[in-house]
Design a protein around this motif. Structure first.
Motif, PDB file in Angstrom:
ATOM      1  N   GLU A  15      -1.715   5.335   4.375  1.00 44.98           N
ATOM      2  CA  GLU A  15      -2.214   4.637   5.541  1.00 44.98           C
ATOM      3  C   GLU A  15      -2.599   3.626   4.828  1.00 44.98           C
ATOM      4  O   GLU A  15      -3.173   2.519   5.176  1.00 44.98           O
ATOM      5  CB  GLU A  15      -2.994   6.107   6.659  1.00 44.98           C
ATOM      6  N   HIS A  16      -3.572   3.947   3.546  1.00 43.56           N
ATOM      7  CA  HIS A  16      -3.787   2.733   3.178  1.00 43.56           C
ATOM      8  C   HIS A  16      -2.807   1.288   3.414  1.00 43.56           C
ATOM      9  O   HIS A  16      -1.944   1.530   2.497  1.00 43.56           O
ATOM     10  CB  HIS A  16      -4.253   2.398   1.758  1.00 43.56           C
ATOM     11  N   GLY A  17      -2.745   0.010   3.566  1.00 46.20           N
ATOM     12  CA  GLY A  17      -1.844  -1.041   3.567  1.00 46.20           C
ATOM     13  C   GLY A  17      -0.822  -0.728   5.031  1.00 46.20           C
ATOM     14  O   GLY A  17       0.069  -1.043   5.178  1.00 46.20           O
TER      15      GLY A  17
ATOM     16  N   GLY B 275       0.498  -1.146   0.102  1.00 50.49           N
ATOM     17  CA  GLY B 275      -0.093  -0.046   0.186  1.00 50.49           C
ATOM     18  C   GLY B 275       0.776   1.383   0.196  1.00 50.49           C
ATOM     19  O   GLY B 275       2.290   1.026  -0.124  1.00 50.49           O
TER      20      GLY B 275
ATOM     21  N   HIS C 131      -3.347  -1.242   9.804  1.00 50.63           N
ATOM     22  CA  HIS C 131      -4.720  -1.203   8.831  1.00 50.63           C
ATOM     23  C   HIS C 131      -5.267  -1.961   9.197  1.00 50.63           C
ATOM     24  O   HIS C 131      -4.637  -3.367   8.819  1.00 50.63           O
ATOM     25  CB  HIS C 131      -4.152  -0.367   7.223  1.00 50.63           C
TER      26      HIS C 131
END
Length: 314
Positions: free
Chosen positions: A102-104, A99, A108
């Motif tokens: 913040e995605h991955g 990711g 998360h």
């Protein structure tokens, strides 16, 4: 003239002192349970997300888990360090997350591999170090998706070397998705890695962007010079174009779901053919109907990881 020489000398000494600080831990916070983790990362999750996270954290209290801040270049970068509770010397594994931003993130709820799974690997008898990459998780700087943030991974090597319970001569690397790209870029610059395992590795960004055009806008925000020469920038991050530059003495495990909608299975198949062509030692395991995260096959995935790293690091 003498004054100028003194200034230059002090400048060199300052540079040397700073370079030696790379990988040095600035802050280390012990996280004893899931609740402390949530408090540490200061996030507000929905009840469903918290429930999902809890189900993946059954090994969390069986190992020691630390939130760390460490030096990478001139930046304070965030990451995690996990180790067995029993004293002794252990092999180490650097995990490269997938990711972006913040995605991955390692915390998360939708990450393919998060802290809960890394705790399981540490419980097997490994010290695990993982970076959130610069600019993420409260760290300084800005991530570059395969640019200078590779230094954040390389600087985990001296960090691990400084740990008294690590046998640094037995060092592996594990990455998922974008973490595959990160791993390939890393091993071009170090000879310290003994074995690698990769899940659904990102290997051809020039094709990926054709399938997912929204990435074009995303990458333009934080990849340096992306809008100047997109083709060149993506090729530098796509191992399929420079497999011949990889070391030929590092065994690589490839784990790929055949129903991966994020990174097509063909990418990994093409990569395996290049590995064969250039005599890179590898093993490819395909999972029928497996998704990008291989969520339905996590037991099988970890059994393969255990066998792989136990064989080459223990």
């Amino acid at each position: 003239m003498f004054k100028l020489l003194i200034i230059l000398f002090l400048h060199v000494i300052a540079i040397q002192a700073f370079s030696q600080s790379n990988g040095k831990i600035v802050e280390k916070v012990a996280l004893k349970n899931f609740g402390e983790l949530i408090q540490y990362i200061k996030v507000t999750e929905s009840r469903d997300s918290v429930k999902l996270l809890k189900s993946r954290f059954k090994y969390f209290d069986k190992v020691q888990v630390f939130g760390i801040t460490y030096w990478s270049d001139s930046l304070r970068v965030k990451g995690f360090l996990l180790r067995p509770k029993t004293p002794g010397k252990y092999p180490a594994i650097i995990y490269n997350r997938g990711g972006s931003l913040e995605h991955g993130s390692l915390t998360h709820p939708m990450a393919s591999i998060g802290l809960g799974e890394l705790a399981r690997l540490a419980h097997r008898g490994y010290v695990i170090a993982a970076s959130q990459y610069r600019g993420n998780g409260g760290g300084e700087g800005q991530e570059e998706y395969g640019g200078n943030d590779i230094n954040d991974v390389l600087n985990l090597i001296p960090l691990l070397e400084s740990q008294p319970n690590v046998e640094i001569s037995r060092l592996g690397m594990f990455g998922w998705s974008r973490g595959g790209m990160t791993t390939f870029l890393t091993i071009k610059r170090t000879k310290r890695i003994k074995a690698i395992a990769l899940g659904a590795p990102s290997s051809n960004l020039t094709r990926t962007i054709l399938d997912r055009p929204l990435l074009d806008e995303w990458w333009s925000e934080f990849i340096p010079n992306y809008n100047v020469n997109k083709a060149e920038v993506l090729k530098r991050r796509s191992v399929i174009y420079w497999v011949n530059e990889l070391p030929k003495n590092i065994p690589i495990l490839l784990l790929q779901g055949e129903d991966d909608k994020s990174l097509l299975p063909d990418f990994t198949l093409d990569l395996s053919k290049e590995f064969t062509k250039h005599k890179i030692p590898y093993r490819l395991i395909k999972f029928e109907a497996g998704s990008h995260s291989l969520k339905a096959y996590h037991e099988e995935v970890f059994n393969e990881l255990f066998k792989w790293f136990d064989k080459y690091l223990k």
